[in-house]
Each structure stands twice: as C-alpha cells, then as structure tokens.
Design an enzyme around this catalytic site. Structure first.
Site, short mmCIF file in Angstrom:
data_model
loop_
_atom_site.label_atom_id
_atom_site.label_comp_id
_atom_site.label_asym_id
_atom_site.label_seq_id
_atom_site.Cartn_x
_atom_site.Cartn_y
_atom_site.Cartn_z
N HIS A 122 0.85 -1.19 0.00
CA HIS A 122 0.00 0.00 0.00
C HIS A 122 0.88 1.24 0.00
O HIS A 122 1.91 1.31 0.67
CB HIS A 122 -1.01 -0.02 1.16
CG HIS A 122 -0.49 0.32 2.51
ND1 HIS A 122 -0.40 1.62 2.99
CD2 HIS A 122 -0.06 -0.47 3.53
CE1 HIS A 122 0.05 1.61 4.22
NE2 HIS A 122 0.27 0.36 4.59
N ASP A 134 5.69 2.89 7.12
CA ASP A 134 4.32 2.40 6.86
C ASP A 134 3.63 3.30 5.85
O ASP A 134 2.98 4.26 6.25
CB ASP A 134 3.54 2.37 8.18
CG ASP A 134 2.16 1.77 8.03
OD1 ASP A 134 1.89 1.13 7.00
OD2 ASP A 134 1.35 1.95 8.96
N GLU A 168 -5.44 1.89 2.04
CA GLU A 168 -5.27 0.74 2.92
C GLU A 168 -5.54 1.12 4.36
O GLU A 168 -6.14 0.36 5.13
CB GLU A 168 -3.85 0.17 2.77
CG GLU A 168 -3.60 -1.14 3.52
CD GLU A 168 -3.07 -0.97 4.93
OE1 GLU A 168 -2.87 -1.99 5.61
OE2 GLU A 168 -2.86 0.19 5.36
N GLU A 169 -5.10 2.33 4.72
CA GLU A 169 -5.25 2.78 6.10
C GLU A 169 -6.70 3.03 6.50
O GLU A 169 -7.01 3.19 7.68
CB GLU A 169 -4.42 4.06 6.32
CG GLU A 169 -2.92 3.90 6.10
CD GLU A 169 -2.24 3.04 7.16
OE1 GLU A 169 -2.94 2.53 8.06
OE2 GLU A 169 -1.01 2.87 7.07
N ASP A 197 4.37 -4.90 3.74
CA ASP A 197 3.83 -3.78 4.51
C ASP A 197 4.67 -3.61 5.77
O ASP A 197 4.61 -4.43 6.68
CB ASP A 197 2.37 -4.08 4.88
CG ASP A 197 1.64 -2.87 5.46
OD1 ASP A 197 2.31 -1.86 5.73
OD2 ASP A 197 0.42 -2.96 5.64
N HIS A 283 2.27 5.05 12.77
CA HIS A 283 1.12 5.95 12.58
C HIS A 283 1.33 7.31 13.25
O HIS A 283 0.37 7.91 13.74
CB HIS A 283 -0.16 5.28 13.10
CG HIS A 283 -0.73 4.28 12.16
ND1 HIS A 283 -1.97 3.70 12.31
CD2 HIS A 283 -0.21 3.73 11.01
CE1 HIS A 283 -2.20 2.84 11.33
NE2 HIS A 283 -1.13 2.85 10.53
#
Length: 434
Positions: A122, A134, A168-169, A197, A283
């Site tokens: 992603h 990420d 994707e998130e 990922d 994140h």
C-alpha cells in the site's frame, strides 16, 4: 498498515522442496539450465525512493494520505518510473470517504497470462505523517524490484504484475476494490500474491506470513540462507492488503518487521535491538526517513527480489552492447541546453523498440530539468520533463522505442535547466542495445 481482528494462526508443515513447486496446485515451470539467482537490490536505490516519498509528503502538508494531494503525487511518481522501465501501467480509480482513491497496476510484458504472480504494497500513509516505514518501505522495495526486473530483462515463466494500493489505512479499500473488480476467470489466473507492509522498522523483527506454504518456505529459505532467524507473523495478520486476496482464495504470503507491539526479551536476543516497540513511530508524525533500519530494509528488499525470481521462473536476456559517456557536463542554471554524446558503432540495422537509456544527473532540484534523447538524425525522445519536484538528482533507466532510427551514429543526451537557483551536471549517460 491497518488494524483489524487477527485470524487464528494455522500450523503448517512445510519442507524446503516446496519452494520448487507451484502455487495453488500448479507446478512451477523451471527454465532450462541452472536456477536463476535474483540480483542484489541496491539499498541506495530503495532509500532514494523513500527520500522522494518524503519530499512529496513535505510538499503536500506532511502526509501522503488518501484524498490528499500527496497520495496522488506518490502514484504519479511511481508510475513515471515504471513507464520509463517498459511496464504497462494502469491507474484504477475508486471512491471512499468522499474522495477519489487510486490503485496503480504495472504489468511486465511476457510470461504465461494464465499464471500471474503478483507483488504489492500500500502506497498511502495515515494523515498524521509521511508514512515512510508504513508503508513507503514496502512500496519502495516493490518498486525497486520491478525496476530490477526491467534492468535484468527478466523473461519469467509466469506473468509478473505489481500493485500499489490506495486507502489501505481506511480498511484495505484499494486492494478490496481491485479484487472485487477482477473477474472470476482472472482471479483464477493469479497463482500467488506477495504483500510487503512495513519492512524497515527501526527496531526490527523478521516475520514471515504463514499462509501459502510454498511462498512461506521461499521466504524462510532465503533468510535461513543469510543466517537470519524468522518467526511467523501474527501482529499484522489479516490487517493488510493480502487479506483482500486471501479472502477470495488466492494464495498469499509476505514479510513484516513489526509495528506497535513490543519486542520480547527473547526476540532481542534473537535479533538485537531493545525491548520496546518494533516501530515507535507507527502511525505518527515521526515516521520519516529517519525511522528506517537500513539493515532490515536491505535484507527484506533482497528477499522480495528472491521471491519474485524464485516463484516466477524464467531467464534473463543476454547482456547487450553498451555505449557510455562518463564525462561530467555542467548544466547552466536556467540556461541553454547541454549535451553528452555516445557514438554507437557496429550495430546492424535500426535501434530496438526497447532501447535502454541510463541517465545519471547530479542536480539540487530535478524538477527544473528537461531531458531528451536525441537520435543521430535529430529526432527527439523526451524522457524527463520537470517532474520529481524538489528532490535531488536524476538517476533512472528509461526505455525508448527507437525502432525507426538507424542504430549507428552520434546519440546525445540533451539536458536543460528551466528555472533559477539550482545547479548540477550530467555525471553519466549510457545506451544498451539488446
């Protein structure tokens, strides 16, 4: 990587010989002769892709999230590199959360269309940061592996397809959309999907998905071969894009270096690092280029290539004839175009439809540059037109259809700086004829 409820981890009995078999009941078609070894994936190239993604985030509000300008710029960045390398690319649009999302699909010419090996990652970040681990890490490794396929002239037994997923998130939206819109007959042709990922976590572990036994053993064998122990991946199980494929019966596998879970003392003894989160910036706004472990990124990028080469089978194109000029040529700031010339001799007939053009330009703002290949008769083929934003340097391989040109003669790389304040020089220019 998006959180979701993990599935139960299955126990699989596998043996090393399974890596030589097919996926989903098929048998891998080995090329005649010795097994073909995958190339070493240059860490510097993967890290340059991450630097470019960071620059895109910096120029677009600090992130590359779905519905934001940074995500579309990321798609355009990856697509341009694949187009130049000879891939057939498709941008797929979908709508979620009130905004347009994008998937990028890239197909490498050739291979059995009834046996498709896919690899993907992603490309979107969360809105709070640039998303370099990420999932710039997986996206960059898949991109560089795809470019390595082009550089090697790989002729796989299976058809190769690469994917970069959007949103994707927000719940695997892009990959779910892709799979849902893939006709049943086309789904049946996908012999395996490999997902990457978060593969450069700063306090890394080495985790392998335990889904399809053949794919799992391919990765385990690679890491065993370099003396790195692995564990079955459980933290992210079912919460990344492989789930979209697995849920419709496509064999899946992949790699992971850990997110917010804390590394145990036993894992510290096994892999080094500290008994803290695998990725303390998961994140978060600190998920930048500083949030990458180079060793993990290097090992995992090489593992991506190993799996592609092993599971697709095939041969490489014999080395071509190379013509190169490595003399530095200064590029005037916002000035006239300059050229670097290579004299091609001894090639019968016309140039190929897949003429490889390697460009190495050192410059402090590549978005200023217009770069053309000029054939001996004066025909012009543009390969770079002020893209790439504020990132440094232009190091790329382009594929030019020059089949209407006589091969022999003086070929020129023409470069012009179209804006003020930044300078650089042509460091090298190379043509490769098959």
């Amino acid at each position: 990587m998006k959180f979701s409820v993990p599935r139960r981890t299955a126990t699989l009995a596998v043996v090393a010989a399974m890596a030589l078999g097919g996926l989903a009941g098929t048998t891998a078609s080995a090329a005649p002769g010795a097994a073909l070894a995958a190339p070493d994936i240059p860490l510097a190239n993967v890290k340059q892709h991450l630097t470019d993604l960071q620059s895109i985030a910096n120029a677009n509000g600090g992130n590359r999230a779905h519905g934001r300008t940074g995500y579309k710029a990321s798609i355009d960045f990856v697509k341009a590199k694949l187009d130049a390398a000879g891939y057939t690319t498709t941008v797929q649009q979908f709508t979620t959360s009130g905004a347009t999302g994008y998937n990028l699909i890239a197909d490498w010419p050739g291979g059995d269309p009834n046996q498709v090996l896919m690899a993907g990652a992603h490309l979107d970040s969360v809105s709070s940061g640039a998303g370099i681990n990420d999932n710039g890490s997986g996206s960059a490794a898949v991109l560089e592996t795809a470019l390595a396929v082009s550089r090697a002239g790989l002729q796989p037994t299976k058809h190769l397809r690469f994917g970069w997923w959007g949103a994707e998130e927000l719940g695997l939206v892009g990959s779910k959309y892709y799979v849902a819109n893939l006709p049943t007959t086309e789904r049946a042709k996908v012999s395996g999907y490999l997902n990457f990922d978060m593969i450069g976590s700063p306090n890394p572990g080495y985790f392998v998905y335990d889904d399809d036994p053949t794919i799992e053993q391919t990765f385990k064998s690679y890491f065993a071969g370099i003396g790195v122990p692995t564990e079955i991946e459980t933290e992210g199980d079912g919460r990344s894009d492989h789930a979209s494929f697995k849920n419709v019966g496509i064999p899946v596998g992949g790699l992971f270096t850990g997110a917010s879970r804390v590394k145990t003392s036993a894992q510290v003894q096994k892999w080094g690092g500290t008994a803290t989160a695998f990725d303390r910036c998961y994140h978060s706004s600190c998920d930048t280029t500083a949030n990458i472990n180079d060793t993990a990124l290097d090992r995992n990028s090489d593992a991506v290539a190993h799996a592609i080469w092993t599971l697709s089978g095939g041969t490489t194109t014999p080395p071509g004839k190379v013509f190169e000029n490595t003399a530095d040529v200064a590029i005037p700031d916002n000035g006239a175009a300059v050229t670097s010339t290579v004299d091609v001799t001894g090639i019968a007939g016309n140039a190929p439809a897949t003429l490889k053009v390697d460009v190495n330009i050192v410059h402090t703002y590549r978005g200023d540059l217009v770069v053309d290949l000029v054939a001996p008769d004066g025909s012009v083929y543009n390969v770079h037109n002020r893209s790439g934003g504020s990132a440094d340097n232009l190091v790329a391989t382009y594929t030019v259809n020059a089949s209407t040109e006589v091969a022999n003669g003086a070929w020129k790389l023409r470069v012009q700086d179209k804006a003020a304040q930044d300078t650089g020089y042509i460091s090298g220019f190379k043509l490769t004829f098959p």
